[in-house]
Design an enzyme around this catalytic site. Structure first.
Site, PDB file in Angstrom:
ATOM      1  N   SER A  19       0.580  -1.300  -0.020  1.00 50.92           N
ATOM      2  CA  SER A  19       0.075   0.011   0.090  1.00 50.92           C
ATOM      3  C   SER A  19       0.952   1.104   0.078  1.00 50.92           C
ATOM      4  O   SER A  19       0.459   2.121  -0.622  1.00 50.92           O
ATOM      5  CB  SER A  19      -1.016   0.107   1.182  1.00 50.92           C
ATOM      6  OG  SER A  19      -1.787  -0.995   1.025  1.00 50.92           O
ATOM      7  N   THR A  64      -5.361  -3.539   7.603  1.00 52.59           N
ATOM      8  CA  THR A  64      -5.050  -4.835   7.178  1.00 52.59           C
ATOM      9  C   THR A  64      -4.767  -5.926   8.181  1.00 52.59           C
ATOM     10  O   THR A  64      -5.125  -5.514   9.456  1.00 52.59           O
ATOM     11  CB  THR A  64      -3.924  -4.801   6.039  1.00 52.59           C
ATOM     12  OG1 THR A  64      -3.760  -6.262   5.382  1.00 52.59           O
ATOM     13  CG2 THR A  64      -2.365  -4.525   6.780  1.00 52.59           C
ATOM     14  N   LYS A  68      -8.916  -5.890  10.481  1.00 52.80           N
ATOM     15  CA  LYS A  68     -10.115  -5.423   9.557  1.00 52.80           C
ATOM     16  C   LYS A  68     -11.337  -5.789  10.284  1.00 52.80           C
ATOM     17  O   LYS A  68     -12.168  -4.858  10.089  1.00 52.80           O
ATOM     18  CB  LYS A  68      -9.902  -6.293   8.276  1.00 52.80           C
ATOM     19  CG  LYS A  68      -8.845  -5.916   7.008  1.00 52.80           C
ATOM     20  CD  LYS A  68      -9.246  -6.635   5.823  1.00 52.80           C
ATOM     21  CE  LYS A  68      -8.098  -6.929   5.201  1.00 52.80           C
ATOM     22  NZ  LYS A  68      -8.567  -7.601   3.641  1.00 52.80           N
ATOM     23  N   ASP A 104     -12.751  -3.767  -1.012  1.00 51.91           N
ATOM     24  CA  ASP A 104     -12.081  -4.932  -1.623  1.00 51.91           C
ATOM     25  C   ASP A 104     -12.939  -5.405  -2.961  1.00 51.91           C
ATOM     26  O   ASP A 104     -12.629  -5.912  -4.071  1.00 51.91           O
ATOM     27  CB  ASP A 104     -11.998  -6.098  -0.719  1.00 51.91           C
ATOM     28  CG  ASP A 104     -10.684  -6.120  -0.064  1.00 51.91           C
ATOM     29  OD1 ASP A 104      -9.841  -5.615  -0.512  1.00 51.91           O
ATOM     30  OD2 ASP A 104     -10.657  -6.752   0.949  1.00 51.91           O
ATOM     31  N   GLY A 130     -13.199 -20.723  -2.507  1.00 47.12           N
ATOM     32  CA  GLY A 130     -13.053 -19.966  -1.347  1.00 47.12           C
ATOM     33  C   GLY A 130     -13.916 -19.563  -0.352  1.00 47.12           C
ATOM     34  O   GLY A 130     -14.963 -18.961  -1.097  1.00 47.12           O
ATOM     35  N   TYR A 224      -1.770 -12.357  -6.606  1.00 52.25           N
ATOM     36  CA  TYR A 224      -1.009 -11.527  -7.800  1.00 52.25           C
ATOM     37  C   TYR A 224       0.592 -11.944  -7.493  1.00 52.25           C
ATOM     38  O   TYR A 224       1.285 -11.242  -8.063  1.00 52.25           O
ATOM     39  CB  TYR A 224      -1.194 -10.110  -7.348  1.00 52.25           C
ATOM     40  CG  TYR A 224      -0.895  -9.533  -5.816  1.00 52.25           C
ATOM     41  CD1 TYR A 224       0.313  -9.342  -5.246  1.00 52.25           C
ATOM     42  CD2 TYR A 224      -1.922  -9.680  -4.783  1.00 52.25           C
ATOM     43  CE1 TYR A 224       0.396  -9.003  -4.073  1.00 52.25           C
ATOM     44  CE2 TYR A 224      -1.853  -9.220  -3.604  1.00 52.25           C
ATOM     45  CZ  TYR A 224      -0.566  -8.884  -3.300  1.00 52.25           C
ATOM     46  OH  TYR A 224      -0.443  -8.379  -1.871  1.00 52.25           O
TER      47      TYR A 224
END
Ligand code: NAP
Length: 277
Positions: A19, A64, A68, A104, A130, A224
């Site tokens: 971030s 994070t 959260k 998100d 998931g 990613y």
């Protein structure tokens, strides 16, 4: 004299976070007088340290792992989607009060549209693998886009059922299937989304057979690292359109940046490359 706009990401640990790189790239790109830093806050200090950020006049922060879920109860106001998801990843501080959002789902949808601008979720069938935190945000976003049905499969079936049950009168949109049925259920998919951590660097690959997946179905992995997981490589070899997770990571940061710094920033190839380095 204008004052520096301050923002941050809080987590524990936090050194891995991308971030600061993303937000400082935009601060530089748009020539803003701003700062964005990573702050390590242990769970037991969360309330006091967040109060410090308020006292130091921060515009807001990202939260994070592991904060959260806890941020929901610390926020005076939370956006509806954050309440549904049960997690806040973005906080805007106004008049000393904490306002929580979850971006998100925005990141997920806009990443799909970045690659496939004409993809219309309305009435389509999604297969979501998931049922963790990311799946919760994605299921909620898919419902917001009027998806037809979501086939939800998770190794621990109860967690998928919990997500379905939390959707109240919309729960009929979600069809929970056994993890072992993941190969056959693909025949119904217009879009397949992997939200498990399988396929991530250092983890086992997702064990899946795409034989019955329609060739037109989009395949999205929200992982990613690596950029192209085994799942995406397999889907590409089958001729399916594929969408990597890096765009979701960057898109989810955009609404937060807009709230704090007043500009809706762009997602550029240069930024993607920077994040992947
Ligand atoms: P999470 O809450 O810990 O959920 C992990 C999910 O993976 C659960 O559904 C879990 O199933 C499943 N899983 C783990 N190991 C498995 C195995 N061996 N076999 C089958 N299923 C397994 O994590 P999360 O926050 O949702 O994140 C999931 C992944 O998405 C991570 O890789 C994360 O980096 C990535 N992510 C990317 C973005 C982005 O912006 N691109 C955003 C958020 C997350 P059980 O419930 O059975 O344990």
């Amino acid at each position: 004299m204008s004052k520096t706009i301050k923002a941050a990401v809080i987590g524990h640990p936090i050194s891995h976070s991308k971030s600061p790189l993303i937000h400082n790239y935009w601060i530089g790109k748009y020539g803003l007088d701003g700062s964005y830093e990573a702050i390590d806050i242990a769970p037991e200090n969360l309330k006091a340290e967040v109060q410090n950020l308020i006292d130091q006049d921060y515009a807001g922060f990202n939260a994070t792992i592991p904060h959260k879920e806890a941020m929901i109860s610390l926020c005076e106001n939370s956006a509806h989607n954050a309440q549904v998801i049960g997690a806040v990843n973005t906080v805007v501080i106004k008049d000393g009060k904490l306002n929580g959002m979850n971006t998100d789902g925005f990141g997920f949808i806009n990443n799909i549209w970045d690659t496939c601008p004409d993809f219309d979720f309305q009435g389509k069938n999604a297969v979501v693998l998931g049922a963790g935190g990311a799946a919760r945000a994605i299921v909620s976003a898919l419902i917001g886009e009027e998806i037809g049905h979501i086939y939800l499969l998770n190794r621990t079936r109860e967690k998928a059922e919990m997500i379905r049950n939390e959707m109240g009168f919309l729960s009929d949109l979600i069809k929970v299937r056994d993890w072992g049925d993941r190969n056959t259920v693909l025949g119904k998919a217009d879009i397949l989304i992997n939200t498990t951590s399988l396929g991530m660097a250092g983890q086992a690959a997702l064990d899946i057979d795409l034989s019955v997946l329609p060739k037109t179905a989009l395949v999205n992995d929200i992982i990613y690292a690596p950029l192209y997981t085994d799942l995406l490589q397999q889907a590409k070899a089958c001729g399916n359109p594929v969408i990597a997770g890096i765009g979701m990571l960057i898109h989810q940061a955009r609404p937060a940046f807009k709230e704090w710094f007043g500009i809706m920033p762009d997602v550029t190839d240069e930024l993607k490359e920077l994040v992947l380095k």
